[in-house]
Design an enzyme around this catalytic site. Structure first.
Site, short mmCIF file in Angstrom:
data_model
loop_
_atom_site.label_atom_id
_atom_site.label_comp_id
_atom_site.label_asym_id
_atom_site.label_seq_id
_atom_site.Cartn_x
_atom_site.Cartn_y
_atom_site.Cartn_z
N SER A 50 2.52 -2.67 9.91
CA SER A 50 2.57 -4.12 9.65
C SER A 50 2.81 -4.38 8.16
CB SER A 50 1.30 -4.82 10.14
OG SER A 50 0.18 -4.44 9.37
N LYS A 51 2.24 -3.54 7.29
CA LYS A 51 2.49 -3.70 5.85
C LYS A 51 3.95 -3.34 5.54
CE LYS A 51 0.00 -4.65 2.94
NZ LYS A 51 -0.47 -5.96 2.36
N TYR A 94 -1.67 -0.68 11.07
CA TYR A 94 -1.86 -1.33 9.76
C TYR A 94 -0.67 -1.04 8.85
CZ TYR A 94 -3.25 -1.69 4.86
OH TYR A 94 -3.25 -1.96 3.51
N THR A 138 0.82 -1.21 0.00
CA THR A 138 0.00 0.00 0.00
C THR A 138 0.86 1.27 0.00
OG1 THR A 138 -1.53 1.24 1.42
CG2 THR A 138 -0.09 -0.28 2.53
N ASP A 139 0.25 2.38 -0.41
CA ASP A 139 0.95 3.67 -0.34
C ASP A 139 1.09 4.15 1.11
OD1 ASP A 139 -1.73 4.31 0.13
OD2 ASP A 139 -1.88 5.85 -1.42
N GLU A 140 0.31 3.55 2.04
CA GLU A 140 0.31 4.05 3.42
C GLU A 140 1.66 3.82 4.11
OE1 GLU A 140 -3.15 3.42 5.75
OE2 GLU A 140 -4.47 3.50 4.01
N ARG A 154 -7.02 11.50 -0.36
CA ARG A 154 -6.61 10.17 -0.80
C ARG A 154 -6.57 10.15 -2.33
NH1 ARG A 154 -5.52 10.19 3.73
NH2 ARG A 154 -5.98 8.70 5.39
N TYR A 206 -14.79 11.87 8.99
CA TYR A 206 -13.81 12.08 10.07
C TYR A 206 -13.21 13.48 9.99
CZ TYR A 206 -13.64 6.90 10.44
OH TYR A 206 -13.94 5.56 10.58
P1 NAD Z 1 -9.80 -7.22 2.29
O1 NAD Z 1 -9.78 -6.95 3.76
O2 NAD Z 1 -11.04 -6.89 1.52
O3 NAD Z 1 -9.50 -8.77 2.01
C1 NAD Z 1 -8.50 -9.47 2.67
C2 NAD Z 1 -8.72 -10.95 2.44
O4 NAD Z 1 -7.65 -11.65 3.11
C3 NAD Z 1 -10.04 -11.49 3.01
O5 NAD Z 1 -10.68 -12.30 2.07
C4 NAD Z 1 -9.61 -12.28 4.23
O6 NAD Z 1 -10.47 -13.40 4.50
C5 NAD Z 1 -8.22 -12.75 3.82
N1 NAD Z 1 -7.35 -13.03 4.98
C6 NAD Z 1 -7.17 -12.26 6.09
N2 NAD Z 1 -6.34 -12.87 6.94
C7 NAD Z 1 -5.96 -14.04 6.35
C8 NAD Z 1 -5.10 -15.10 6.72
N3 NAD Z 1 -4.44 -15.08 7.90
N4 NAD Z 1 -4.93 -16.14 5.89
C9 NAD Z 1 -5.60 -16.17 4.69
N5 NAD Z 1 -6.45 -15.21 4.29
C10 NAD Z 1 -6.63 -14.15 5.11
O7 NAD Z 1 -8.55 -6.47 1.71
P2 NAD Z 1 -8.36 -5.73 0.30
O8 NAD Z 1 -8.84 -4.34 0.43
O9 NAD Z 1 -8.86 -6.59 -0.78
O10 NAD Z 1 -6.75 -5.66 0.24
C11 NAD Z 1 -6.00 -6.70 -0.36
C12 NAD Z 1 -4.52 -6.36 -0.29
O11 NAD Z 1 -4.28 -5.14 -0.97
C13 NAD Z 1 -4.00 -6.16 1.13
O12 NAD Z 1 -2.71 -6.71 1.19
C14 NAD Z 1 -3.97 -4.64 1.30
O13 NAD Z 1 -2.98 -4.27 2.23
C15 NAD Z 1 -3.62 -4.22 -0.12
N6 NAD Z 1 -4.09 -2.87 -0.50
C16 NAD Z 1 -5.41 -2.54 -0.37
C17 NAD Z 1 -5.85 -1.29 -0.80
C18 NAD Z 1 -7.31 -0.88 -0.71
O14 NAD Z 1 -7.63 0.28 -1.00
N7 NAD Z 1 -8.22 -1.75 -0.34
C19 NAD Z 1 -4.93 -0.39 -1.33
C20 NAD Z 1 -3.59 -0.76 -1.42
C21 NAD Z 1 -3.19 -2.02 -1.03
O1 TDX Z 2 -16.45 6.39 8.05
C1 TDX Z 2 -15.42 6.87 7.54
N1 TDX Z 2 -15.27 8.23 7.47
C2 TDX Z 2 -14.16 8.84 6.96
O2 TDX Z 2 -14.07 10.07 6.92
C3 TDX Z 2 -14.35 6.04 7.03
C4 TDX Z 2 -14.47 4.54 7.09
C5 TDX Z 2 -13.24 6.67 6.50
N2 TDX Z 2 -13.13 8.01 6.48
C6 TDX Z 2 -11.91 8.62 5.90
C7 TDX Z 2 -10.61 8.10 6.46
C8 TDX Z 2 -9.68 8.19 5.26
O3 TDX Z 2 -9.11 9.49 5.20
O4 TDX Z 2 -11.91 8.29 4.52
C9 TDX Z 2 -10.59 7.99 4.06
C10 TDX Z 2 -10.57 6.57 3.50
O5 TDX Z 2 -10.74 5.70 4.60
P1 TDX Z 2 -10.70 4.10 4.44
O6 TDX Z 2 -11.72 3.70 3.44
O7 TDX Z 2 -10.78 3.52 5.80
O8 TDX Z 2 -9.29 3.88 3.74
P2 TDX Z 2 -7.80 4.27 4.19
O9 TDX Z 2 -7.68 4.41 5.65
O10 TDX Z 2 -7.37 5.44 3.35
O11 TDX Z 2 -7.03 2.94 3.73
C11 TDX Z 2 -7.37 2.26 2.49
O12 TDX Z 2 -6.46 2.57 1.46
C12 TDX Z 2 -5.16 2.04 1.56
C13 TDX Z 2 -7.45 0.76 2.70
O13 TDX Z 2 -8.36 0.46 3.75
C14 TDX Z 2 -6.09 0.18 2.97
O14 TDX Z 2 -6.17 -1.24 3.06
C15 TDX Z 2 -5.16 0.55 1.86
O15 TDX Z 2 -3.87 0.11 2.13
#
Ligand code: NAD
Ligand code: TDX
Length: 359
Positions: A172-173, A169, A143-145, A233, A226
């Site tokens: 840990s990434k 989070y 992730t970019d975070e 983002r 929030y």
């Molecule tokens: P998500 O939370 O929707 O899905 C995660 C999946 O991993 C779930 O299906 C869960 O059951 C599975 N999982 C969790 N713990 C596990 C374990 N111990 N063993 C096996 N499976 C397990 O997450 P996502 O948003 O699809 O993100 C996927 C990946 O992309 C992550 O690595 C996240 O850090 C990265 N990422 C997400 C975003 C985003 O905006 N969502 C952005 C950048 C990077």
């Molecule tokens: O209820 C809300 N109100 C609000 O203002 C929620 C859930 C979020 N927010 C804000 C927090 C963040 O600035 O919106 C923005 C986006 O929040 P999230 O959807 O929780 O995403 P973010 O924290 O930016 O992280 C996401 O992008 C990077 C994914 O959850 C991560 O897994 C990924 O790595």
């Protein structure tokens, strides 16, 4: 290009399920690749849903295995049994707010789980090389975070931006990214890392900003923004991310990292206003009033101000560009949640049951 046999972790989650659909759907034509098997390894935590994979029922190229990535022995067995030549590792605990309430699962899955994946892959790869096979690739999805928070005038994160994670989070990434880097440098595991910005699209668990807000607008509930809503983002449509991941693992250079972004920075409040307008335009009968629904609530502790991504490297070197704009991707997403109320209702029911089970 030789036949690919891919093990995806986290393939029942948001990005993972979209990725599995992409690999077994458009990837062949778009990238000229033959994918004969996708082994989908997922623990099915609250975030994983088999219903996101329902359309693949009967497709014998897709094998689903419920398994914890911390079980390295089982991962090793699956790699051998299915003669995997590509791993795409997405499984993670992914929600920042949960990592603040309860960090431990983030350390266990994201760091220990990634270590077990890398270790299983290292041993397997060694056997393959001894047998004369040199086509193995491991994609670590991050992730970019991990780069921390930007000021308003800072340039976007590049692949050389120093790491400065701020939440459990992102820490840990970041830890998992460092392990992945070490496995390339020390053991020559052919590994590529991608760092991506905020994804949105179908099958996203309704705790994340976009699906949460869409759902609440449809139901006429208060929208919890929030702080003052001015955190920024970068937004990327999930299928564009899936294409970027597939290109990176198939054509990227082992040892390299690639940033993937949507070229679309927005303040949270503007995202929320755009979602209300889109729901109102798709469903004029709802006629939601932003003034009535938007509620500014207590800020997230340690809330990163701004993320922005410089994704010129993947554009230059692998020819990747996002195909959706915010407007087209956001419209598709709103339409999908309006058309798939049953998906949300089913996962809400399952989630309630899990919570009752936990109590
Ligand atoms: P998500 O939370 O929707 O899905 C995660 C999946 O991993 C779930 O299906 C869960 O059951 C599975 N999982 C969790 N713990 C596990 C374990 N111990 N063993 C096996 N499976 C397990 O997450 P996502 O948003 O699809 O993100 C996927 C990946 O992309 C992550 O690595 C996240 O850090 C990265 N990422 C997400 C975003 C985003 O905006 N969502 C952005 C950048 C990077
Ligand atoms: O209820 C809300 N109100 C609000 O203002 C929620 C859930 C979020 N927010 C804000 C927090 C963040 O600035 O919106 C923005 C986006 O929040 P999230 O959807 O929780 O995403 P973010 O924290 O930016 O992280 C996401 O992008 C990077 C994914 O959850 C991560 O897994 C990924 O790595």
């Amino acid at each position: 290009m030789p036949d690919k046999r891919i093990l995806v972790t986290g393939g029942a989650g948001f990005i993972g399920s979209n990725l599995v659909h992409y690999l077994l759907g458009k990837a062949g034509e778009e990238l000229g690749v033959t994918i004969s098997k996708v082994v989908n390894v997922d623990l099915l935590t609250y975030a994983g849903n088999r219903s996101s994979l329902a359309k693949l029922e009967g497709d014998d190229r897709h094998v689903f295995v419920q398994c914890d990535i911390q079980d390295g022995a089982q991962i090793g067995k699956l790699l051998r049994e299915h003669q995997i030549n590509v791993v795409m590792h997405l499984a993670a605990e992914s929600h920042v707010d949960r990592s603040i309430d309860s960090p431990e699962p983030f350390i266990m899955t994201n760091m220990v789980g990634t270590f077990q994946m890398l270790e299983a892959a290292r041993i397997y790869q060694k056997e393959r090389v001894a047998g004369g096979q040199n086509d193995f690739r491991f994609l670590h999805v991050s992730t970019d975070e991990v780069f921390g928070s930007l000021g308003p005038d800072d340039p976007g994160f590049s692949e050389t931006t120093p790491y400065a994670p701020n939440s459990p989070y992102s820490a840990s990434k970041a830890g998992s990214d460092h392990l992945a880097r070490a496995y390339f440098h020390t053991f020559q595991l052919p590994l590529i890392t991608t760092n991506c910005s905020n994804n949105y699209g179908p099958f996203q668990f309704p705790e994340k900003l976009m699906p949460l807000m869409i759902q609440k607008v449809i139901r006429g509930e208060k929208l919890p923004v929030y702080g003052d809503g001015s955190n920024v983002r970068d937004w990327l449509y999930v299928e564009d991310h899936c294409r970027g991941l597939t290109l990176s693992v198939l054509r990227g250079v082992p040892g390299e990292t690639y940033n993937i972004g949507g070229k679309c920075e927005m303040k949270n409040i503007d995202v929320v206003l755009a979602l209300i307008a889109a729901v109102n335009s798709e469903r004029p009968d709802l006629n939601r009033d932003p003034q009535e629904l938007i509620t500014f609530v207590r800020d997230r502790p340690g809330h990163d101000r701004r993320y922005a991504i410089d994704c010129s490297k993947i554009g230059r070197e692998l020819g990747w560009e996002p195909q959706e704009t915010f407007e087209t991707g956001m419209r598709k997403t709103v339409r999908w949640y309006l058309d798939n109320a049953d998906w949300i209702e089913e996962i809400e029911r399952k989630y309630q049951l899990q919570r009752l089970g936990d109590a």
